[in-house]
Design a protein around this motif. Structure first.
Motif, PDB file in Angstrom:
ATOM      1  N   SER A 145       1.579  12.756  -2.245  1.00 19.60           N
ATOM      2  CA  SER A 145       1.770  14.089  -1.673  1.00 19.60           C
ATOM      3  C   SER A 145       0.892  15.064  -2.439  1.00 19.60           C
ATOM      4  O   SER A 145       0.589  14.858  -3.612  1.00 19.60           O
ATOM      5  CB  SER A 145       3.233  14.524  -1.732  1.00 19.60           C
ATOM      6  OG  SER A 145       3.683  14.578  -3.066  1.00 19.60           O
ATOM      7  N   THR A 189      -4.827  13.726  -0.278  1.00 19.90           N
ATOM      8  CA  THR A 189      -4.985  12.585   0.618  1.00 19.90           C
ATOM      9  C   THR A 189      -5.559  11.404  -0.154  1.00 19.90           C
ATOM     10  O   THR A 189      -6.439  11.555  -0.992  1.00 19.90           O
ATOM     11  CB  THR A 189      -5.893  12.935   1.804  1.00 19.90           C
ATOM     12  OG1 THR A 189      -6.053  11.774   2.611  1.00 19.90           O
ATOM     13  CG2 THR A 189      -7.259  13.421   1.340  1.00 19.90           C
ATOM     14  N   ASN A 200      -0.547   7.826   4.145  1.00 20.11           N
ATOM     15  CA  ASN A 200      -0.796   8.249   2.756  1.00 20.11           C
ATOM     16  C   ASN A 200       0.021   7.420   1.765  1.00 20.11           C
ATOM     17  O   ASN A 200       0.568   7.939   0.787  1.00 20.11           O
ATOM     18  CB  ASN A 200      -0.486   9.734   2.573  1.00 20.11           C
ATOM     19  CG  ASN A 200      -1.577  10.466   1.813  1.00 20.11           C
ATOM     20  OD1 ASN A 200      -2.737  10.060   1.816  1.00 20.11           O
ATOM     21  ND2 ASN A 200      -1.212  11.552   1.159  1.00 20.11           N
TER      22      ASN A 200
END
Length: 128
Positions: free
Chosen positions: A25, A28, A77
């Motif tokens: 988080s 990316t 991600n």
């Protein structure tokens, strides 16, 4: 805020399986190589497996070849470590790390324990 969060650790019997996840988080993962490292009590942190940002190049330390598989889902991600045929000697705290793609090869990342960011770790215990 940049964060890597590991999950999926736990207690498993020898021969069992676990899948670790590393969710990013605040940034990316597209431009980062990702590695899984582990540290057992009284031992140095070691590289387990690393994967490149693109092209899917991977590296595995000899002790996990054929048992562990690293993969990544850039859309989510997230990077995963599938661990099969677990052994007591796999017991350790497992960390994920991110390294900007141009800094080193995946082999160098794992062997030299290189990273720009670290997660907080997740405990894996293999015991009967």
């Amino acid at each position: 805020q940049v964060q890597l969060v590991e999950s999926g650790g736990g207690l498993v019997q020898p021969g069992g399986s676990l899948r670790l996840s590393c969710a990013a988080s605040g940034f990316t993962l597209d431009y980062y190589a990702i590695g899984w490292f582990r540290q057992a009590p009284g031992k140095e942190r070691e590289g387990v497996s690393c994967i490149s940002s693109i092209a899917g190049r991977t590296y595995y330390t000899d002790s996990v070849k054929g048992r562990f598989t690293i993969s990544r889902d850039n859309a989510e991600n997230t990077v995963y470590l599938q661990m099969n045929s677990l052994k007591p000697e796999d017991t350790a705290v497992y960390y994920c790390a991110a390294l900007r793609w141009f800094r080193a090869s995946v082999q160098a990342m794992c062997v030299m324990t290189l990273s720009d960011y670290w997660g907080q770790g997740t405990q894996v215990t293999v015991s009967s």
